[in-house]
Write a protein that holds these residues in place. Structure first.
Motif, mmCIF file in Angstrom:
data_model
loop_
_atom_site.group_PDB
_atom_site.id
_atom_site.type_symbol
_atom_site.label_atom_id
_atom_site.label_comp_id
_atom_site.label_asym_id
_atom_site.label_seq_id
_atom_site.Cartn_x
_atom_site.Cartn_y
_atom_site.Cartn_z
ATOM 1 N N THR A 89 39.381 44.260 33.728
ATOM 2 C CA THR A 89 40.783 44.747 33.848
ATOM 3 C C THR A 89 41.630 43.504 33.874
ATOM 4 N N ASP A 90 41.251 42.314 33.972
ATOM 5 C CA ASP A 90 42.021 41.191 34.045
ATOM 6 C C ASP A 90 42.578 40.947 32.546
ATOM 7 N N THR A 91 41.914 41.340 31.697
ATOM 8 C CA THR A 91 42.178 41.304 30.227
ATOM 9 C C THR A 91 43.619 42.032 29.961
ATOM 10 N N VAL A 92 43.859 43.167 30.538
ATOM 11 C CA VAL A 92 44.960 43.909 30.397
ATOM 12 C C VAL A 92 46.001 43.810 31.277
ATOM 13 N N VAL A 93 45.480 43.386 32.709
ATOM 14 C CA VAL A 93 46.475 43.412 33.835
ATOM 15 C C VAL A 93 47.335 41.775 33.814
ATOM 16 N N VAL A 94 46.609 40.902 33.589
ATOM 17 C CA VAL A 94 47.404 39.447 33.628
ATOM 18 C C VAL A 94 48.436 39.438 32.946
ATOM 19 N N ILE A 123 23.598 33.093 24.958
ATOM 20 C CA ILE A 123 23.904 31.740 26.050
ATOM 21 C C ILE A 123 25.004 32.232 26.876
ATOM 22 N N ILE A 124 24.885 32.247 28.018
ATOM 23 C CA ILE A 124 26.367 32.552 28.955
ATOM 24 C C ILE A 124 26.987 31.039 29.045
ATOM 25 N N GLU A 125 28.384 31.357 28.708
ATOM 26 C CA GLU A 125 29.159 30.200 28.777
ATOM 27 C C GLU A 125 30.346 30.636 29.709
ATOM 28 N N ASN A 126 30.134 29.939 31.003
ATOM 29 C CA ASN A 126 31.077 30.089 31.941
ATOM 30 C C ASN A 126 32.418 29.406 31.876
ATOM 31 N N VAL A 127 33.610 30.185 31.495
ATOM 32 C CA VAL A 127 35.009 29.403 31.340
ATOM 33 C C VAL A 127 35.777 29.742 32.236
ATOM 34 N N ALA A 128 35.859 29.385 33.537
ATOM 35 C CA ALA A 128 36.597 29.861 34.688
ATOM 36 C C ALA A 128 37.888 29.114 34.664
ATOM 37 N N GLY A 129 38.790 30.135 35.003
ATOM 38 C CA GLY A 129 40.086 29.674 35.285
ATOM 39 C C GLY A 129 41.304 30.707 34.679
ATOM 40 N N ALA A 130 42.256 30.843 35.451
ATOM 41 C CA ALA A 130 43.665 31.445 34.838
ATOM 42 C C ALA A 130 43.041 33.035 34.768
ATOM 43 N N SER A 131 42.396 33.513 35.991
ATOM 44 C CA SER A 131 42.258 35.022 35.994
ATOM 45 C C SER A 131 41.406 35.307 34.668
ATOM 46 N N THR A 133 55.167 47.683 37.240
ATOM 47 C CA THR A 133 56.612 47.894 37.060
ATOM 48 C C THR A 133 57.346 48.484 38.347
ATOM 49 N N THR A 134 56.695 49.813 38.916
ATOM 50 C CA THR A 134 57.194 50.327 40.043
ATOM 51 C C THR A 134 57.235 49.430 41.283
ATOM 52 N N SER A 135 56.065 48.580 41.505
ATOM 53 C CA SER A 135 55.927 47.638 42.459
ATOM 54 C C SER A 135 56.538 46.137 42.375
ATOM 55 N N GLN A 136 56.998 45.903 41.192
ATOM 56 C CA GLN A 136 57.637 44.663 40.702
ATOM 57 C C GLN A 136 56.642 43.611 41.155
ATOM 58 N N ILE A 137 55.458 43.838 40.517
ATOM 59 C CA ILE A 137 54.414 42.711 40.795
ATOM 60 C C ILE A 137 54.343 41.702 39.774
ATOM 61 N N THR A 138 54.632 40.366 40.113
ATOM 62 C CA THR A 138 54.464 39.235 39.180
ATOM 63 C C THR A 138 53.782 38.002 39.891
ATOM 64 N N MET A 139 53.546 37.253 38.955
ATOM 65 C CA MET A 139 52.653 35.951 39.282
ATOM 66 C C MET A 139 52.751 35.088 38.123
ATOM 67 N N GLU A 140 52.511 33.809 38.648
ATOM 68 C CA GLU A 140 52.786 32.747 37.564
ATOM 69 C C GLU A 140 51.505 31.668 37.969
ATOM 70 N N PRO A 147 54.215 36.413 32.666
ATOM 71 C CA PRO A 147 54.800 36.367 31.333
ATOM 72 C C PRO A 147 54.500 35.411 30.501
ATOM 73 N N LYS A 148 53.972 34.247 31.103
ATOM 74 C CA LYS A 148 53.600 33.148 30.416
ATOM 75 C C LYS A 148 52.296 33.370 29.607
ATOM 76 N N VAL A 149 51.622 34.424 30.013
ATOM 77 C CA VAL A 149 50.091 34.711 29.242
ATOM 78 C C VAL A 149 50.673 35.761 28.169
#
Length: 331
Positions: free
Chosen positions: A101-106, A70-78, A324-331, A111-113
């Motif tokens: 990819t989000d599993t690794v990148v986010v 069964i597919i369960e869609n749990v959308a949110g927080a990337s 790190t090089t591009s200093q990418i951050t999000m919250e 830092p809250k994740v």
């Protein structure tokens, strides 16, 4: 005497047959337990490309496991709410996380994740890769990536912009990788999702954009946009003349595909993981399944569990370097 012997034999047979009955009943209960539905947890809403992959794969996966998926869609927080849904559940294979990819990148950019793909999950197997393309509108003077890079070097910082679905997305990392390796500075224009990007690119509101191939295909076919490069490990079948990023000068061997795969919670028994891995590989070998996904711009790219883990590790290192090089951050 003879009668007593017959009674003893009858009693013995009763005990024996009762034992057999109990054994069969226990086996039936065990089999019945194994037929309970499996929930495939998808971190995005119904109707998107991730949901499409999940639904096509789930049908074939269920056939081979002998269980309804069964597919369960749990959308949110990337996609992180879906990951947490699985981590909060039992480690018995009843919940499968469709990660990417989000599993690794986010967790790298937010830092809250608090999520560690390598310790929190067991990779079951990779399913697909979805190439990203670096695109410009048809009227653009740039025929390839080197043309655009040359124009950036001539025009200087922020002279050309690129649109993505948001900060910290893989599309953002793709643009940041080009900036980093080519030593240029395109201006990032983050949208809140990718819905309007392609229309804005065609209309000239943005100079260029990082697009998922499946989204871009209708516009490519109509000749409204042009692809300058492809992020995947190989040229894509739909755009055979467009170089992959790893073929470009200064990018040798690099690739940045979007990928999707299945994971189970750490601690799930190896036999359960292996059964799901085997079923997934068999499902992905079906020609009809592969064709459905190809038509949607999605490449079936199966890897078993250990191969999948080996694939993720260097990709994660590249993501970390870009972030790190591009200093990418999000919250």
């Amino acid at each position: 005497m003879q009668r007593r012997q017959l009674l003893r034999q009858a009693a013995a047979m009763t005990v024996l047959s009762t034992g057999i009955l109990v054994t069969h009943t226990a086996q039936a209960q065990s089999d019945s337990g194994n037929t309970k539905p499996i929930s495939l947890i998808v971190g995005y809403s119904a109707g998107g490309s991730a949901d499409l992959v999940a639904r096509i794969v789930a049908t074939e996966l269920g056939k081979r496991l002998g269980r309804t998926v069964i597919i369960e869609n749990v959308a949110g927080a990337s996609g992180m709410l879906a990951a947490q849904r699985v981590l909060n559940g039992p480690a018995d294979g009843s919940l499968i996380y469709m990660g990417g990819t989000d599993t690794v990148v986010v967790p790298m950019v937010n830092p809250k994740v608090k999520l560690d793909w390598e310790n929190d999950f067991i990779p079951v197997g990779r399913m697909t890769t979805v190439p990203m393309i670096f695109a410009v509108r048809k009227a653009s003077p740039y025929a390839n990536l080197q043309d655009l890079v040359a124009a950036l070097r001539k025009g200087g910082k922020d002279s050309i912009n690129f649109a993505t679905p948001g900060i910290g997305t893989m599309q953002h990392l793709y643009g940041a990788l080009i900036n980093k390796q080519a030593k240029v500075s395109m201006l990032h224009v983050p949208y809140r999702g990718g819905t309007h990007i392609t229309n804005d690119l065609v209309g000239g509101q943005v100079d260029s954009a990082m697009l998922v191939l499946s989204t871009a295909m209708p516009f490519l076919k109509d000749g409204k946009i042009r692809a300058l490069s492809v992020s995947d490990t190989a040229r894509v079948q739909q755009l055979p003349d467009v170089k992959r990023i790893g073929e470009e000068e200064g990018f040798s061997g690099m690739a940045l595909p979007l990928w999707q795969g299945l994971f189970m919670k750490a601690g799930t028994p190896a036999a359960t993981v292996n059964a799901a891995d085997k079923a997934l590989q068999e499902a992905l070998s079906q020609s009809e399944l592969r064709q459905k996904l190809l038509e949607a711009g999605i490449t079936v790219a199966p890897l078993n569990g250990p191969e999948f883990k080996t694939f993720i590790k260097p990709q994660a290192k590249l993501y970390r370097d870009i972030v790190t090089t591009s200093q990418i951050t999000m919250e």
